[in-house]
Design an enzyme around this catalytic site. Sequence first.
Site, PDB file in Angstrom:
ATOM      1  CG  HIS A  37      -1.854  -1.092   1.365  1.00  0.00           C
ATOM      2  ND1 HIS A  37      -1.688  -2.122   2.262  1.00  0.00           N
ATOM      3  CD2 HIS A  37      -3.001  -1.361   0.698  1.00  0.00           C
ATOM      4  CE1 HIS A  37      -2.696  -2.969   2.150  1.00  0.00           C
ATOM      5  NE2 HIS A  37      -3.496  -2.538   1.204  1.00  0.00           N
ATOM      6  CB  SER A 185      -1.478 -10.297   1.214  1.00  0.00           C
ATOM      7  OG  SER A 185      -2.799 -10.488   1.662  1.00  0.00           O
ATOM      8  NE  ARG A 187      -8.232 -12.708   3.195  1.00  0.00           N
ATOM      9  CZ  ARG A 187      -8.835 -11.910   2.330  1.00  0.00           C
ATOM     10  NH1 ARG A 187      -8.139 -11.316   1.397  1.00  0.00           N
ATOM     11  NH2 ARG A 187     -10.135 -11.694   2.408  1.00  0.00           N
TER      12      ARG A 187
END
Length: 283
Positions: A37, A185, A187
């Site tokens: 990000h 990720s 996750r």
Amino acid sequence: MKVFYKIVDLQNALFEDRKSGKKIGLVPTMGALHEGHASLVRKSVKDNDITVVSVFVNPTQFNDKNDLKNYPRTLEADCKLLDECGADYVLAPSVEEMYPTPDTRQFEYPPVSTVMEGAHRPGHFNGVCQVVSRLFYIVRPERAYFGEKDWQQIAVIKAMVKHLHLPVEIVECPIIRDVDGLARSSRNTLLAPDERAIAPRIYEVLKSSIDYSKKHSLKDTHKYVVDSINAVDGLEVEYFAIVDGNTLQDVAEWEDSPYIVGCITVYCGKTPIRLIDHIKYKD
Ligand code: PAF
């Protein structure tokens, strides 16, 4: 950096920015931010006068209630990272704020939205389009930034932008990996240490399949990837699809397209955590 919880407050700030001719970049996220990000935010800060980052765990794109419940939420740490990256505004609305009434719109862009993730996560891309189109209407950015990790998602969003004539440029940013190759990720934070230890095998196998593909048929390469990953205790392939990079349809032979991508989803560990990755065979 300003954090907005109310959409109208962000819109008022953007109204003033737009009046003074500022160009706006948007980075849509679901939070639990990482280096992937951060790379999108840094690029937007470079390309635009104002960078807006949305942090919103969008319930309409989850087809599994537990996945939604367990999705990591770390707004304080996210804001710290975003401030360091130079973001100007963060939009962190509640579900009621984002969806004052239920969203009944249906988005389907076959074939790109109906294969792979579209087939295995019913309603997922519909939910993604519901929230991303809302964010585009709210922010009205000149550019919006998405990571190539969610490669199919970018194809679906581009189809939506074309369909709705939205005046926004979709900027694709390269996948960011940990040093051992695991695609970054949100996750990944849910992986137990033993699961985190085996997860990099996914990309190792995908990478080695490039060499393998040079001497073997597409069908054999497909089998090589699936068998090699399933041979790792704790990993189980949900699907591996070797597709044309534009249509996202399966290809049968290497000669069938100049742009071929292998897309994989793997269940990792006991929970299990669903990990996705891809590799370009021909680009
Ligand atoms: O890629 C994601 O994190 C999400 O699908 C997105 C684009 C922020 C929409 O909720």
